[in-house]
Write an enzyme that holds these catalytic residues in place. Structure first.
Site, PDB file in Angstrom:
ATOM      1  N   PRO A   2      43.300  43.557  20.560  1.00  0.00           N
ATOM      2  CA  PRO A   2      43.726  43.371  21.941  1.00  0.00           C
ATOM      3  C   PRO A   2      44.278  44.663  22.547  1.00  0.00           C
ATOM      4  O   PRO A   2      44.980  45.419  21.873  1.00  0.00           O
ATOM      5  CB  PRO A   2      44.844  42.330  21.855  1.00  0.00           C
ATOM      6  CG  PRO A   2      44.931  41.901  20.447  1.00  0.00           C
ATOM      7  CD  PRO A   2      44.097  42.805  19.618  1.00  0.00           C
ATOM      8  N   LEU A   3      43.966  44.878  23.802  1.00  0.00           N
ATOM      9  CA  LEU A   3      44.519  45.980  24.579  1.00  0.00           C
ATOM     10  C   LEU A   3      45.214  45.368  25.783  1.00  0.00           C
ATOM     11  O   LEU A   3      44.587  44.688  26.596  1.00  0.00           O
ATOM     12  CB  LEU A   3      43.429  46.943  25.045  1.00  0.00           C
ATOM     13  CG  LEU A   3      43.853  47.994  26.071  1.00  0.00           C
ATOM     14  CD1 LEU A   3      44.922  48.908  25.503  1.00  0.00           C
ATOM     15  CD2 LEU A   3      42.655  48.783  26.549  1.00  0.00           C
TER      16      LEU A   3
END
Length: 68
Positions: A2-3
């Site tokens: 995830p970013l």
């Protein structure tokens, strides 16, 4: 991996940003069932002159409020 990207006004302390990184990472890891090492967090800081609320920059709003 995830970013997570957050756009905030400039002016927060390094301690506040570290706490933000830690808490966002923890919540993302728990919620998305990933390791904290897999979470990426990016803060984009915007100067008050470039942040508009209701047609006025945050800098202008702050200046106006300081006069009152």
């Amino acid at each position: 991996m995830p970013l997570i990207q957050a756009t905030i006004l400039q002016g927060r302390s390094i301690e506040q940003k570290r706490e933000f990184f830690a808490r966002v990472t923890q919540v993302a890891a728990e919620t998305l069932n990933v390791k904290p090492e897999q979470v990426r967090v990016v803060i984009n800081e915007v100067p008050p002159e470039h942040w508009c609320i209701g047609g006025l920059s945050k800098a202008d709003i702050d200046a106006k409020n300081a006069k009152n």
